[in-house]
Design an enzyme around this catalytic site. Structure first.
Site, PDB file in Angstrom:
ATOM      1  N   SER A   1      11.204  20.874 -28.450  1.00  0.00           N
ATOM      2  CA  SER A   1      10.244  21.991 -27.926  1.00  0.00           C
ATOM      3  C   SER A   1      10.048  21.704 -26.406  1.00  0.00           C
ATOM      4  O   SER A   1      10.120  20.550 -25.856  1.00  0.00           O
ATOM      5  CB  SER A   1       9.149  22.241 -28.453  1.00  0.00           C
ATOM      6  OG  SER A   1       8.347  23.317 -27.837  1.00  0.00           O
TER       7      SER A   1
ATOM      8  N   GLU B   1       8.431  19.564 -19.566  1.00  0.00           N
ATOM      9  CA  GLU B   1       8.692  18.330 -20.385  1.00  0.00           C
ATOM     10  C   GLU B   1       9.565  18.894 -21.553  1.00  0.00           C
ATOM     11  O   GLU B   1       9.642  20.040 -21.880  1.00  0.00           O
ATOM     12  CB  GLU B   1       7.188  17.889 -20.738  1.00  0.00           C
ATOM     13  CG  GLU B   1       6.415  18.844 -21.317  1.00  0.00           C
ATOM     14  CD  GLU B   1       6.545  19.145 -22.774  1.00  0.00           C
ATOM     15  OE1 GLU B   1       7.265  18.455 -23.514  1.00  0.00           O
ATOM     16  OE2 GLU B   1       5.448  20.016 -22.996  1.00  0.00           O
TER      17      GLU B   1
ATOM     18  N   HIS C   1       4.134  17.659 -27.102  1.00  0.00           N
ATOM     19  CA  HIS C   1       3.566  18.052 -25.795  1.00  0.00           C
ATOM     20  C   HIS C   1       2.324  17.202 -25.475  1.00  0.00           C
ATOM     21  O   HIS C   1       1.499  17.837 -24.581  1.00  0.00           O
ATOM     22  CB  HIS C   1       3.292  19.711 -26.009  1.00  0.00           C
ATOM     23  CG  HIS C   1       4.458  20.510 -26.145  1.00  0.00           C
ATOM     24  ND1 HIS C   1       5.513  20.583 -25.336  1.00  0.00           N
ATOM     25  CD2 HIS C   1       4.619  21.397 -27.589  1.00  0.00           C
ATOM     26  CE1 HIS C   1       6.270  21.425 -26.309  1.00  0.00           C
ATOM     27  NE2 HIS C   1       6.038  21.674 -27.362  1.00  0.00           N
TER      28      HIS C   1
END
Length: 210
Positions: A122, A148, A76
């Site tokens: 994720s 994202e 992330h």
């Protein structure tokens, strides 16, 4: 405000991260590139008690903006792009994804993915609409915007507050924890409430005021 309302506001106001697994790695693709496939998200109940049904990925908001710039990140971190998404397919099982990871972007991460050490996806997304199912005690996310997709080293912790801490900045998390604590019965000491060990520790250390 009820706990359900607090959790709903949390979903609406902050990016959320949910995990799924990489199911195949194609190491015979072009040199310096590894292709990975799997589910960026599944319809199963996540650790925080949230569910994204297949229909949510078919709304007009879900994928449009992401597909304009379908970058794959590591952890992330927007400063660490490692590849690109080449296919996103909403299915009855969840959001199926195919990606190309580039060795030149981060050789160490590339090697870990290629050797099967890193094998978890994720997603980061914004919740646009959700409803709470009281009978099952879950939030059903009905509409969302995908921000994202990342390859990550460790899936979200079972503790939903830890998951929330990772998806908010430090100030927002502290403010949310304060409002969460304020909902609790003011007359009941922390030791006697139905609090997690993390919540009791936060109160004891002064991060959350009673």
């Amino acid at each position: 405000m009820t706990q359900a309302a607090i959790d709903y506001n949390k979903l609406k106001s902050a990016p959320v991260h949910l995990d799924a697994y990489i199911k195949s790695i194609d190491s015979e693709s072009k040199e310096g590139v590894v292709k990975i496939r799997g589910f960026a998200n599944t319809i199963s109940k996540d650790r925080a008690g949230d569910v994204i049904p297949a229909s949510a990925w078919k709304t007009s908001n879900a994928l449009t903006n992401y597909m304009k710039n379908p970058i794959i990140l590591f952890g992330h971190d927007h400063r660490r792009p490692i590849g690109k998404c080449i296919d996103l397919n909403p299915t009855e099982m969840g959001l199926e994804i195919e990606c190309e990871i580039n060795e030149s972007s981060d050789p160490a991460i590339f090697s870990l993915i290629k050797n099967g050490v890193l094998k978890t996806f994720s997603i980061g997304f914004r919740c646009l609409d959700a409803e709470w199912d009281e009978a099952t005690d879950i939030f059903i996310i009905k509409d969302l915007e995908l921000y994202e997709v990342s390859v990550v080293s460790v899936p979200c912790n079972q503790d939903s507050t830890f998951n929330l801490a990772k998806s908010m900045n430090g100030h927002d998390y502290t403010e949310w924890r304060k409002s969460f604590t304020a909902i609790s019965s003011k007359a009941v000491p922390a030791q006697e409430r139905n609090l997690s060990e993390l919540e009791k520790l936060a109160i004891a250390l002064g991060y959350v005021k009673e």
